[in-house]
Design an enzyme around this catalytic site. Structure first.
Site, PDB file in Angstrom:
ATOM      1  N   GLU A 236       0.823  -1.213   0.000  1.00 44.05           N
ATOM      2  CA  GLU A 236       0.000   0.000   0.000  1.00 44.05           C
ATOM      3  C   GLU A 236       0.862   1.269   0.000  1.00 44.05           C
ATOM      4  O   GLU A 236       0.637   2.200   0.766  1.00 44.05           O
ATOM      5  CB  GLU A 236      -0.949   0.000   1.200  1.00 44.05           C
ATOM      6  CG  GLU A 236      -1.905  -1.181   1.179  1.00 44.05           C
ATOM      7  CD  GLU A 236      -2.968  -1.155   2.261  1.00 44.05           C
ATOM      8  OE1 GLU A 236      -2.674  -0.662   3.358  1.00 44.05           O
ATOM      9  OE2 GLU A 236      -4.089  -1.622   1.985  1.00 44.05           O
TER      10      GLU A 236
ATOM     11  N   ASP B  27      -8.489  -8.949   4.313  1.00 46.28           N
ATOM     12  CA  ASP B  27      -8.180  -7.852   5.235  1.00 46.28           C
ATOM     13  C   ASP B  27      -9.215  -7.736   6.347  1.00 46.28           C
ATOM     14  O   ASP B  27     -10.107  -6.893   6.260  1.00 46.28           O
ATOM     15  CB  ASP B  27      -8.124  -6.534   4.446  1.00 46.28           C
ATOM     16  CG  ASP B  27      -7.507  -5.409   5.252  1.00 46.28           C
ATOM     17  OD1 ASP B  27      -6.870  -5.696   6.273  1.00 46.28           O
ATOM     18  OD2 ASP B  27      -7.662  -4.240   4.847  1.00 46.28           O
TER      19      ASP B  27
ATOM     20  N   GLU C  80     -12.331  -1.823  12.050  1.00 53.61           N
ATOM     21  CA  GLU C  80     -12.314  -1.137  10.759  1.00 53.61           C
ATOM     22  C   GLU C  80     -13.463  -1.565   9.856  1.00 53.61           C
ATOM     23  O   GLU C  80     -14.083  -0.739   9.202  1.00 53.61           O
ATOM     24  CB  GLU C  80     -10.960  -1.425  10.076  1.00 53.61           C
ATOM     25  CG  GLU C  80     -10.880  -0.867   8.681  1.00 53.61           C
ATOM     26  CD  GLU C  80      -9.557  -1.171   7.984  1.00 53.61           C
ATOM     27  OE1 GLU C  80      -8.667  -1.767   8.619  1.00 53.61           O
ATOM     28  OE2 GLU C  80      -9.432  -0.802   6.812  1.00 53.61           O
TER      29      GLU C  80
HETATM   30  C1  GCV Z   1      -2.374   0.544   8.413  1.00 55.50           C
HETATM   31  C2  GCV Z   1      -5.911  -2.036   5.504  1.00 55.50           C
HETATM   32  C3  GCV Z   1      -6.319  -0.752   6.177  1.00 55.50           C
HETATM   33  C4  GCV Z   1      -5.160   0.220   6.277  1.00 55.50           C
HETATM   34  C5  GCV Z   1      -4.005  -0.495   7.004  1.00 55.50           C
HETATM   35  C6  GCV Z   1      -3.645  -1.744   6.217  1.00 55.50           C
HETATM   36  C7  GCV Z   1      -2.538  -2.525   6.884  1.00 55.50           C
HETATM   37  O1  GCV Z   1      -5.664  -1.813   4.148  1.00 55.50           O
HETATM   38  O2  GCV Z   1      -7.380  -0.180   5.482  1.00 55.50           O
HETATM   39  O3  GCV Z   1      -5.586   1.339   6.997  1.00 55.50           O
HETATM   40  O4  GCV Z   1      -2.901   0.365   7.118  1.00 55.50           O
HETATM   41  O5  GCV Z   1      -4.769  -2.572   6.132  1.00 55.50           O
HETATM   42  O6  GCV Z   1      -2.856  -3.455   7.599  1.00 55.50           O
HETATM   43  O7  GCV Z   1      -1.385  -2.201   6.690  1.00 55.50           O
END
Ligand code: GCV
Length: 719
Positions: free
Chosen positions: A310, A384, A412
């Protein structure tokens, strides 16, 4: 002072008292035991308290005992009585080395069965005198024993003939804070970050101490202070001084600090031209930085790294791989006994493959190549942190690599801190899942506790749900998830039922008419949420960005796997992601027994049906209903379950203080409203494809699909 002033003072005191029930005290309420005979029974077993040793940790244990016992039993116990003058019914506290020889020799057998962090709580008779000894090999072990002893009383267990020997099954039991240096928290729903970086190191918030105490009470022994989407500034002297202040507070509670390391830090704060892990200058930079950290924090735990994921930098930016990156850092921390937790949460915009397959594809070929002090941190599932996911296939595929579990405690994808969802149920589904790596009963729990492949370095991480909200987690009920995470990191074989039972009794009440219904509601809460959000294996259909509320219609984001339509694939024929051998073939990443089960429509558990299969709307479910009807009824069932939770809670008023009762009630009302929102929005959207009417029993939506699609939440928290 006149009478009027006295009255005001009195009212203020009463008012201050009511703060005691605002959730701040978590599961450490230590409420007075009203039942007199029970109280007297406890009192009769603990007449004096004798500490052996006087380290900071032992003193914390002693204070905790005094606090807990005086709270629950209403007496302040004498602490420093003369050790040679042991009376009947004494509570003795001390590590193996500090106990008197005649006591420690009675516990020889027990000491042989525990590790460095384990504890013993044992009733003994010495020279005709009855005593309870709380001990361990280390002072921290003793502290764990203290908290466990107090829990026995909090949950109204007998302390008559105690013989408890317990030790953590996992070595590294850490919270991951996704906290930023500006005090925002990524995916945080409980207010600002608890780390007040600006005022550290000189201002020590009482919260830091209470945080350490709460963590120690459930056996958490580490904390990663900052976000995995890391800021290199945390590694500068200015911030390391602040980190040191926190480490000093946490140390006597047995808690180590860890930091996330931004891979490009050598460039950003080191002035180097590259962060290539094979570059001598970079290698030395990390070695020097590590030495600098250990100089001020000798028990620093090590680094957590999110690399090439990411948008985070990583070794692949230099045509190197995860092994090169992780091992370079591991070498830097190894001389000091540190570890590297290297995350496996990767998926690439350049990989057109099913996202669920990517982490496995990238990591499994490196099995056995990581240094001994590297733990690969794997999320519970391959996508996720969805409300329900099958276990990550990596757990069954890397026998030569220590894998640690990453669970998300913060919600989340589960309704933020608003929805009351008891997550240990979900953690257990994953821990108990069978990877079949060495035949039947090769559970995920056995992989991560090291017993399946004889691993020494083991661990579990939980993405924290803690913030600066007065009740820590934004919703008193979600304290249970912090609690449950800690308990399962200590022992992944505990049941979620036991955890719920302990938590309810320690947090609220032992009254059976309260405990039973609330436990039932907690244990049903995950299923309810899965039902009203993502039944039958649906996943990642939340609105994008903030992930708050439904968004199955979203299809316009630049990367395909960022769009919910990528995951549900609804069309005129049916719905679901075909990961079978005729689809993306993600099933092949599991052991043959598991792959076969998921691959076959007839044996695939229905809770994962649409995870692994694209299924026709008319497909017959096991209950004889068509997929469309069954799915619609699941959405309705989720709503009904929340309604039932609300009803249960409403009846609990006599057992709970008003503030906590009312907060939970308001949040459950919101959850009920949002469950209906999920049901209506999803069913209206999918109905465009199924072209079928809602079955009997499913309430008709009161708003249109256009309305739901028009909803925007630009300031949803945690984004
Ligand atoms: C900290 C998901 C979440 C992100 C998070 C990522 C990760 O994509 O939306 O906010 O980033 O996981 O675990 O690195």
């Amino acid at each position: 002072m006149n009478r009027y002033r006295l009255l005001i003072l009195f009212l203020c005191i009463i008012n201050l008292n009511s703060f005691a029930k605002d959730g701040y005290k978590l599961w450490l309420q230590y409420d007075f035991i009203e039942n007199e005979s029970l109280r007297k029974e406890y009192q009769s077993h603990i007449k004096r308290l004798i500490p052996f040793g006087d380290s900071e940790t032992i003193n914390i244990g002693l204070n905790e005992l005094e606090r807990g016992l005086s709270g629950m039993l209403g007496e302040v116990y004498l602490s420093k009585v003369n050790k040679s003058n042991i009376n009947d019914y004494v509570l003795v506290l001390g590590s193996k080395a500090s106990l008197s020889h005649d006591i420690s020799s009675l516990l020889e057998k027990e000491f042989n069965t525990i590790n460095e962090e384990g504890f013993i709580i044992k009733s003994i008779t010495l020279k005709g005198k009855k005593q309870i000894v709380i001990s361990g090999k280390t002072d921290v072990g003793v502290l764990y024993g203290v908290f466990n002893f107090l829990r026995l009383i909090q949950t109204n267990k007998s302390i008559k003939n105690l013989s408890i020997v317990d030790a953590p099954k996992l070595k590294v039991r850490v919270l991951n804070h996704w906290d930023n240096l500006d005090r925002t928290v990524e995916r945080g729903y409980s207010g600002a970050s608890i780390w007040d970086w600006h005022r550290l190191p000189d201002y020590i918030d009482q919260r830091y101490i209470d945080y350490a105490r709460a963590n120690a009470s459930i056996g958490i022994n580490g904390t990663v202070l900052n976000n995995v989407n890391a800021n290199a500034l945390i590694l500068t002297p200015q911030y390391l001084e602040k980190v040191k202040a926190l480490a000093n507070i946490f140390r006597p509670y047995g808690i180590k600090v860890y930091l996330t390391a931004r891979f490009s830090a050598p460039i950003e704060i080191g002035g180097l031209k590259t962060a290539d892990p094979l570059d001598a200058g970079v290698i030395n930079w990390w070695k020097d930085k590590t030495a600098e950290i250990y100089k001020s924090i000798p028990d620093f735990g090590g680094f957590l790294v999110k690399a090439n994921s990411e948008g985070q930098p990583g070794p692949q930016n230099y045509d190197r791989n995860h092994v090169d990156g992780a091992n370079m850092m591991a070498e830097a921390v190894a001389p000091f006994g540190g570890i590297v937790m290297w995350r496996a949460f990767v998926y690439s915009e350049h990989d057109a493959n099913d996202r669920a397959k990517q982490a496995y594809t990238e990591f499994v070929p490196y099995d056995g190549q990581f240094k001994d002090n590297v733990l690969i941190q794997v999320k519970n599932g391959a996508i996720d942190f969805q409300p329900r996911e099958p276990f990550h296939p990596m757990f069954g595929a890397m026998p030569k690599t220590p894998l640690m579990m990453e669970f998300q405690i913060t919600q989340e994808y589960l309704g933020c801190s608003t929805h009351s969802v008891f997550l240990p149920t979900m953690y257990k589904e994953v821990l108990d899942a069978d990877t079949y790596r060495k035949g039947k009963a090769s559970t995920v729990a056995k992989v991560i506790d090291g017993t399946l492949d004889n691993k020494k370095l083991t661990g579990m991480a939980g993405v924290s749900n803690i913030g600066a909200d007065r009740n820590w987690t934004g919703n008193v009920f979600l304290q249970a998830n912090w609690y449950g995470f800690g308990r399962l990191a200590w022992n992944p074989y505990l049941t979620s039922e036991n955890i719920a039972d302990e938590w309810i009794k320690s947090t609220f009440s032992n009254a059976n008419d309260f405990v039973q219904p609330v436990k039932e509601f907690m244990l049903a809460s995950l299923e309810a949420t899965v039902n009203y959000m993502t039944p039958l294996g649906l996943h990642h259909i939340m609105a994008t960005g903030h992930h708050y509320g439904p968004g199955p219609w979203v299809s316009n984001l630049s990367r395909p796997e960022w769009n919910p339509v990528y995951y549900h694939k609804a069309d005129a024929q049916g719905i679901g992601f075909d990961r079978s051998t005729s689809g993306s073939n993600a099933v092949e990443q599991y052991a043959p027994e598991v792959a076969k089960m998921f691959n076959d429509l007839n044996t695939c558990p229905e809770e994962f049906l649409l995870w692994f299969h694209h299924v026709a709307w008319d497909y017959k479910l096991k209950n004889g209903k068509t997929l469309w009807d069954g799915m619609a009824l699941k959405y309705q069932e989720g709503v009904n379950q929340v309604e039932a939770m609300l009803k249960t809670w409403n009846a609990m008023k006599p057992y709970v203080d008003f503030q906590r009762y009312n907060e939970v009630k308001m949040l459950l009302n919101i959850q009920y409203k949002e469950a209906k929102w999920w049901r209506d929005a999803c069913l209206l959207y999918f109905q465009q494809y199924s072209k079928k009417t809602l079955p009997k029993g499913v309430e008709a939506p009161t708003k249109t699909l256009n309305y739901f699609e028009s909803l925007k939440f630009p300031f949803a928290p945690g984004n």
